[in-house]
Structure formats: structure tokens, C-alpha cells
Design a protein around this motif. Structure first.
Motif, PDB file in Angstrom:
ATOM      1  N   ILE A  88     -10.785 -11.961 -40.710  1.00 37.56           N
ATOM      2  CA  ILE A  88      -9.644 -11.492 -39.959  1.00 37.56           C
ATOM      3  C   ILE A  88      -9.629 -12.288 -38.402  1.00 37.56           C
ATOM      4  O   ILE A  88      -8.543 -12.587 -38.084  1.00 37.56           O
ATOM      5  N   GLU A  89     -10.789 -12.552 -38.071  1.00 36.58           N
ATOM      6  CA  GLU A  89     -10.850 -13.276 -36.718  1.00 36.58           C
ATOM      7  C   GLU A  89     -10.468 -14.847 -37.152  1.00 36.58           C
ATOM      8  O   GLU A  89      -9.564 -15.426 -36.195  1.00 36.58           O
ATOM      9  N   MET A  90     -10.935 -15.260 -38.301  1.00 36.88           N
ATOM     10  CA  MET A  90     -10.325 -16.828 -38.415  1.00 36.88           C
ATOM     11  C   MET A  90      -8.792 -16.902 -38.663  1.00 36.88           C
ATOM     12  O   MET A  90      -8.049 -17.907 -38.305  1.00 36.88           O
ATOM     13  N   SER A  91      -8.054 -15.765 -39.120  1.00 30.76           N
ATOM     14  CA  SER A  91      -6.632 -15.649 -39.486  1.00 30.76           C
ATOM     15  C   SER A  91      -6.048 -16.222 -38.210  1.00 30.76           C
ATOM     16  O   SER A  91      -4.720 -16.563 -38.351  1.00 30.76           O
ATOM     17  N   SER A  92      -6.299 -15.670 -37.033  1.00 28.89           N
ATOM     18  CA  SER A  92      -5.592 -15.816 -35.879  1.00 28.89           C
ATOM     19  C   SER A  92      -6.144 -17.039 -35.061  1.00 28.89           C
ATOM     20  O   SER A  92      -5.591 -17.555 -33.840  1.00 28.89           O
ATOM     21  N   ASN A  93      -6.937 -18.217 -35.655  1.00 25.51           N
ATOM     22  CA  ASN A  93      -7.492 -19.221 -35.106  1.00 25.51           C
ATOM     23  C   ASN A  93      -7.221 -20.456 -35.816  1.00 25.51           C
ATOM     24  O   ASN A  93      -7.494 -21.387 -35.543  1.00 25.51           O
ATOM     25  N   THR A  94      -6.598 -20.431 -37.107  1.00 28.23           N
ATOM     26  CA  THR A  94      -6.299 -21.679 -38.042  1.00 28.23           C
ATOM     27  C   THR A  94      -4.961 -21.528 -38.535  1.00 28.23           C
ATOM     28  O   THR A  94      -4.298 -20.676 -38.442  1.00 28.23           O
ATOM     29  N   SER A  95      -4.597 -22.595 -38.996  1.00 24.59           N
ATOM     30  CA  SER A  95      -3.150 -22.846 -39.670  1.00 24.59           C
ATOM     31  C   SER A  95      -3.207 -22.035 -40.961  1.00 24.59           C
ATOM     32  O   SER A  95      -4.314 -21.864 -41.510  1.00 24.59           O
ATOM     33  N   LEU A 136      -5.145 -10.457 -45.840  1.00 21.61           N
ATOM     34  CA  LEU A 136      -5.522 -11.594 -44.883  1.00 21.61           C
ATOM     35  C   LEU A 136      -4.555 -12.454 -44.608  1.00 21.61           C
ATOM     36  O   LEU A 136      -4.487 -13.382 -43.629  1.00 21.61           O
ATOM     37  N   VAL A 137      -4.065 -13.187 -45.769  1.00 17.85           N
ATOM     38  CA  VAL A 137      -3.105 -14.262 -45.515  1.00 17.85           C
ATOM     39  C   VAL A 137      -1.690 -13.708 -45.178  1.00 17.85           C
ATOM     40  O   VAL A 137      -1.010 -14.611 -44.262  1.00 17.85           O
ATOM     41  N   ARG A 138      -1.354 -12.513 -45.246  1.00 23.28           N
ATOM     42  CA  ARG A 138      -0.316 -11.995 -44.479  1.00 23.28           C
ATOM     43  C   ARG A 138      -0.472 -11.758 -43.147  1.00 23.28           C
ATOM     44  O   ARG A 138       0.446 -12.189 -42.235  1.00 23.28           O
ATOM     45  N   LEU A 139      -1.703 -11.418 -42.648  1.00 22.92           N
ATOM     46  CA  LEU A 139      -2.092 -11.499 -41.241  1.00 22.92           C
ATOM     47  C   LEU A 139      -2.051 -12.748 -40.675  1.00 22.92           C
ATOM     48  O   LEU A 139      -1.238 -12.912 -39.533  1.00 22.92           O
ATOM     49  N   ASN A 140      -2.449 -13.590 -41.411  1.00 23.64           N
ATOM     50  CA  ASN A 140      -2.376 -15.072 -40.902  1.00 23.64           C
ATOM     51  C   ASN A 140      -1.054 -15.509 -40.514  1.00 23.64           C
ATOM     52  O   ASN A 140      -0.675 -16.033 -39.680  1.00 23.64           O
ATOM     53  N   GLU A 141      -0.096 -15.524 -41.645  1.00 25.96           N
ATOM     54  CA  GLU A 141       1.292 -15.775 -41.398  1.00 25.96           C
ATOM     55  C   GLU A 141       2.045 -15.192 -40.249  1.00 25.96           C
ATOM     56  O   GLU A 141       2.659 -15.443 -39.562  1.00 25.96           O
ATOM     57  N   LEU A 142       1.562 -13.729 -40.203  1.00 20.66           N
ATOM     58  CA  LEU A 142       2.439 -12.808 -39.114  1.00 20.66           C
ATOM     59  C   LEU A 142       1.627 -13.288 -37.696  1.00 20.66           C
ATOM     60  O   LEU A 142       2.591 -13.561 -36.902  1.00 20.66           O
ATOM     61  N   ASP A 143       0.502 -13.738 -37.482  1.00 19.45           N
ATOM     62  CA  ASP A 143      -0.198 -14.242 -36.580  1.00 19.45           C
ATOM     63  C   ASP A 143       0.632 -15.566 -35.943  1.00 19.45           C
ATOM     64  O   ASP A 143       0.878 -15.695 -34.700  1.00 19.45           O
TER      65      ASP A 143
END
Length: 376
Positions: A88-95, A136-143
């Protein structure tokens, strides 16, 4: 700060639970886990130092997968929670593309470890891993979308502030130029005509010595002096009274990310303030807005100017304030109160539920020369 505290608390309890479980298993598991968790936490708290944020997170995930494989079933649940936390932390710091690759790797490794530890993964575990991976993928896209919107907003806000500042200075320059033009016209036309008229009257007075000529000459000199005073006032750039407050609000809004809701009630614009009263009001409003910018819970400030039933000028400055600790009289508030008292006014400071209020009133038309004299 609140989010950081919550995340740190979650991580602390995860570490505490995993170490307690390892301690109950055997000493070797406890020492190994303590050593590896120290490395993981070092990577995590050093993330801001890395230029590429993916490196420390990828290292953490690899270490956790190795611990899962080495330790076995005893710490499997805690290590999965660690993995989810850092993913989860990584999702907001990577492409998005890189994070999808990491999620696929995480899914395959977790399933492989599940097969090794539990002989075969059940459909529930497979569904659980797929669901978590999708979230996790959706969270990354939203972020990522949020970051783009945020950058666009910041860019538009910066352009808006630049345009507003430029508009303010253009308006100020145009106003100064117009005032100077009027002053030059008055000086060149009216001033020269009055000077010529005064010289003509002087010549007639020298010839005939009539009192009427002397009276006309004195009247012309007074008129010329008044014209010169008007020219000097037009050439002064500083504004006074309510106009200075409006100019202050426009200046602070153009130079800072703040929104001032300025309201004047009936009769305010007709109030005749002395220079001292204008200065007191100006400094109090300025300090109130500065105080709201420093300590307010939002960038909105509400200013209201009014006239009391006895003719005093009143002002009220409101701003959201959600801090639980009470305010204290700092240098700014003490200085405001002192200024108001010197002008025989009053200042009240209120802290209500979610709001900070400054209320003051200035007696208008009263020049207090001594404390022993009655205002007039």
C-alpha cells in the motif's frame, strides 16, 4: 502528521506481534526476525533519501518474501500483513506500470510459498490474493490520478496568483499614472493661470493702490495655495481610511494563497477617519489577516466592517480554528490590543468551537488629547 502517527502505530503493532510470535517459537526465529525487521525499517524510514522510491520498497518486499520462505507457517499471517502494508505504501510512491509488475511478482511468490508451506493453496486463498492484488492496483491508479489532479491544481493556482498579482500592480500603476496626469494638468493649466492672474492684479494694485485689488490678490494666493495642496495630495501614492484596507486585502490576496471575504455594512464608506485612526485600523486588519494565515485551519478569512449605534467604527475578523489548545497572547495580539487602547478603542478576542474571532471598535470623530479631557 496525524496520518504519519497512525501509520507508525500500525507498523509498531505489526512488529510487536511478529516478534512476540517469534519469541514464543524459539530464540533463533526471534533473533533473525529482529535483525531483518531492523533492516526493513531502516529501508522504510530512508525512503525520502532515495531518488527512485521503488528501490527501498522492492528491497523490503524481497526480504519479506525470503522471511516467509525461511520461517515457515508460524509467522505467515504477520508477514502477509507486513507485505500488504508496504505494498500500500509502495502504491503511492511508484508509477502504475512498475507497480503492476511488482503486484504480479508478489502474487506469484505468495502463491508459490503457499503451495510449499501448505501443500496447495485453496480457492479461498487464491481469491483473497487476487482481490488484494486488484485493490492494490486500483489504489495505485487512483493515487496517480490524484497526483496529476493535484499538480494541475497547483499549476493553475500558481498561474492565478501570478495573474492576480500582475492585475493588482497594473491597476496600481494605472491609478498612479492617472493621478500624476491630473496633477500635472492642474499644475500646468490652473496653477499657471492663477499665477498669471495674481501678477496682473499685482500690477493693477501698484498703479491704483485700491483695496479691492489687494483683496483679489489675497484670494488668488489662497486659491493658488489650495491648488498646490491638491496637486501634492494627488501625487501621494498612499491611501487612507477604508480605501487603504481594500488595497491591503487586494495586495495580500495577490501575494498569498488566501481568500478574504470582505464585507462593509451600511454607513462604513461615509466614516471620516483621522490619520491616526486609519493607521490603527490598517495595522489591526493586517495583523488579524497575518494571524489567520499563520494559525488558521484553512485559507479563508472573513472581515466585516460596520458602524455601531453610537457611531464607532467596528470590525470583526473570523477564521476557522480547530486547534484544541487555547490561544495565548503573543506579540501580535498584544500589539493589536495596545494600538486599540491608544486610540481609545476596544479589542475582544474570542475562541469558539472551530472559530477564532477578533472584534474591535474605534471611536470615530473623537480626538482624545488628554486622558483628563472629555472627548469632543
Amino acid at each position: 502528521m496525524k496520518v504519519f502517527t497512525i501509520k507508525t502505530g500500525i507498523l509498531f503493532f505489526l512488529c510487536l506481534g511478529a516478534l512476540y510470535q517469534a519469541y514464543n517459537t524459539d530464540a533463533w526465529h526471534f533473533v533473525m526476525l529482529l535483525f531483518l525487521l531492523s533492516i526493513i525499517l531502516a529501508f522504510y524510514f530512508l525512503v525520502p533519501v532515495f531518488t527512485r522510491k521503488s528501490i527501498p520498497f522492492l528491497s523490503i518486499i524481497v526480504i519479506l518474501e525470503l522471511i516467509q520462505f525461511a520461517v515457515g507457517k508460524e509467522l505467515y499471517a504477520y508477514l502477509l500483513l507486513f507485505l500488504f502494508y508496504f505494498m500500500i505504501e509502495m502504491s503511492s510512491n511508484t508509477s502504475s506500470d512498475f507497480f503492476r509488475m511488482v503486484v504480479i511478482l508478489f502474487l506469484l511468490l505468495s502463491l508459490a510459498i503457499g503451495i510449499i508451506l501448505f501443500s496447495y493453496p485453496t480457492m479461498i486463498w487464491i481469491s483473497f490474493f487476487l482481490l488484494i492484488s486488484y485493490l492494490l492496483v486500483r489504489l495505485n491508479e487512483l493515487d496517480e490520478d490524484y497526483q496529476q489532479i493535484r499538480e494541475t491544481y497547483e499549476s493553475l493556482l500558481s498561474d492565478y496568483r501570478i495573474q492576480k498579482r500582475q492585475s493588482y500592480y497594473n491597476e496600481h500603476a494605472a491609478r498612479v499614472e492617472e493621478r500624476n496626469l491630473i496633477a500635472r494638468e492642474m499644475h500646468d493649466s490652473v496653477g499657471h493661470q492663477l499665477t498669471a492672474l495674481m501678477m496682473q492684479i499685482e500690477q493693477y494694485w501698484i498703479k491704483e493702490k485700491k483695496e479691492q485689488y489687494l483683496l483679489l490678490k489675497n484670494m488668488t494666493e489662497e486659491c493658488l495655495e489650495e491648488t498646490r495642496k491638491a496637486v501634492r495630495l494627488l501625487q501621494v501614492e498612499e491611501l487612507g481610511g477604508i480605501a487603504s484596507i481594500i488595497a491591503l486585502v487586494k495586495k495580500l490576496e495577490s501575494e498569498n494563497n488566501i481568500h478574504v471575504h470582505f464585507t462593509t455594512k451600511q454607513g462604513v464608506l461615509q466614516v471620516n477617519l483621522s490619520n491616526k485612526q486609519s493607521a490603527v485600523l490598517y495595522r489591526c486588519i493586517q495583523e488579524g489577516i497575518t494571524n489567520a494565515m499563520k494559525y488558521g485551519s484553512s485559507r479563508a478569512v472573513y472581515i466585516t466592517l460596520g458602524v455601531s449605534p453610537i457611531g464607532s467604527l467596528t470590525f470583526e475578523i473570523r477564521n476557522p480554528y480547530i486547534h484544541k489548545h487555547p490561544f495565548h497572547y503573543g506579540f501580535g495580539l498584544e500589539n493589536m490590543k495596545k494600538r486599540m487602547e491608544e486610540g481609545h478603542g476596544k479589542l475582544e478576542i474570542l475562541q469558539l468551537d472551530g472559530e477564532f474571532i477578533l472584534q474591535g471598535n474605534i471611536p470615530v470623530g473623537e480626538e482624545c488629547r488628554d486622558d483628563s479631557r472629555v472627548n469632543c
